[in-house]
Design an enzyme around this catalytic site. Structure first.
Site, PDB file in Angstrom:
ATOM      1  NE  ARG A 142      -3.013  -0.239   3.040  1.00  0.00           N
ATOM      2  CZ  ARG A 142      -4.144   0.468   3.982  1.00  0.00           C
ATOM      3  NH1 ARG A 142      -5.257   0.599   3.664  1.00  0.00           N
ATOM      4  NH2 ARG A 142      -3.555   0.752   5.434  1.00  0.00           N
ATOM      5  CG  ASP A 143       3.550   4.438   1.451  1.00  0.00           C
ATOM      6  OD1 ASP A 143       3.198   5.313   0.762  1.00  0.00           O
ATOM      7  OD2 ASP A 143       4.293   4.902   2.563  1.00  0.00           O
ATOM      8  CG  LEU A 144       4.934  -1.304  -3.208  1.00  0.00           C
ATOM      9  CD1 LEU A 144       4.456  -2.033  -4.186  1.00  0.00           C
ATOM     10  CD2 LEU A 144       6.159  -1.612  -2.665  1.00  0.00           C
TER      11      LEU A 144
ATOM     12  CG  ASN B 147       8.590   3.186   1.731  1.00  0.00           C
ATOM     13  OD1 ASN B 147       9.103   3.826   2.504  1.00  0.00           O
ATOM     14  ND2 ASN B 147       7.109   3.595   1.471  1.00  0.00           N
TER      15      ASN B 147
END
Length: 245
Positions: free
Chosen positions: A51-53, A57
């Site tokens: 959900r936060d690629l 990151n």
């Protein structure tokens, strides 16, 4: 592990040290990220939606091997679950799929969308703004789509690495990136198909449809925050930083 003494995000390289990322290295990073996401979606004990690629990151070790990090927003799917919905959307503008940003629906195809944005950022050396502007100011997805339809997709490639490249590899990555960011999730390939397309020179790649991006109007921006939703958090299970090798 000595190779982990230095952990630098790919975002840092793309903004400050582009010339250190040759085309060969960039392609290896793209494939490594794809393997890491495939592990999350298919090969791990639980199906994990990150959900936060995003570029910040994805960490690179001394050998430029990519590692997926920051699982604070990740969610686990159990059994045959394929799609979930949240009332509290979390994530980063520019990487969120339309169905997630607008309706709160997330799935493996949401991560595929984020991966597609990463691919285009790595190829171009540019950051996706996450906005759709009028006049000549385009976000990365629109710019890529325009160049692709004009037959000028190679112009997207980072100017710092345009010498000594394999044009077919660059075009293949751009096309795969566009397939990943298509507007409708059912049109996007899954990660196993993406890896096949990345590793094969003869695999047939379908033509991409219109990419999914959304307009952010002044004074009507949706505020996104790290708020816990109703899905089960990855933090309930110990997960180490994932090696995309």
């Amino acid at each position: 592990m000595s190779s982990w003494k230095i952990k630098v995000s790919i975002c840092s390289f793309l903004t400050k040290r582009k010339t250190l990322l040759s085309w060969k290295i960039r392609l290896e990073i793209i494939c490594g990220i794809a393997r890491g996401i495939l592990y999350l979606h298919q090969d791990s004990r639980f199906k994990v939606i990150h959900r936060d690629l995003k570029a910040s990151n994805i960490l690179l070790d001394r050998q430029m091997n990519p590692k997926i990090s920051d699982f604070g927003m990740a969610r686990i799917f159990w059994g045959d679950q394929n799609v979930a919905k949240t009332k509290k959307v979390v994530g980063t503008y520019g990487y969120m799929s339309p169905e997630y940003a607008m309706d709160g629906h997330f799935s493996t195809k949401s991560d595929v969308f984020s991966f597609g944005v990463l691919v285009l950022e790595i190829v171009s050396g540019k950051k996706n703004t996450g906005s759709c502007y009028t006049s000549s100011q385009h976000n990365l997805l629109r710019q890529t789509w325009t160049l692709w339809n004009e037959g000028n997709a190679l112009e997207l490639l980072d100017e710092s690495i345009r010498a000594n490249i394999f044009e077919n590899e660059v075009l293949r990555c751009i096309q795969i990136g566009l397939l990943c960011v298509q507007e409708h999730p059912e049109d996007r390939p899954n990660m196993s198909n993406i890896l096949l397309l990345l590793s094969s020179e003869i695999a047939q790649i379908s033509l991409p449809k219109y990419p999914g991006f959304f307009i952010r109007k002044r004074n009507t921006e949706t505020e996104f925050s790290r708020i816990q939703d109703d899905s089960r958090s990855i933090n309930e299970i110990t997960v180490s930083i994932l090696h995309g090798r």
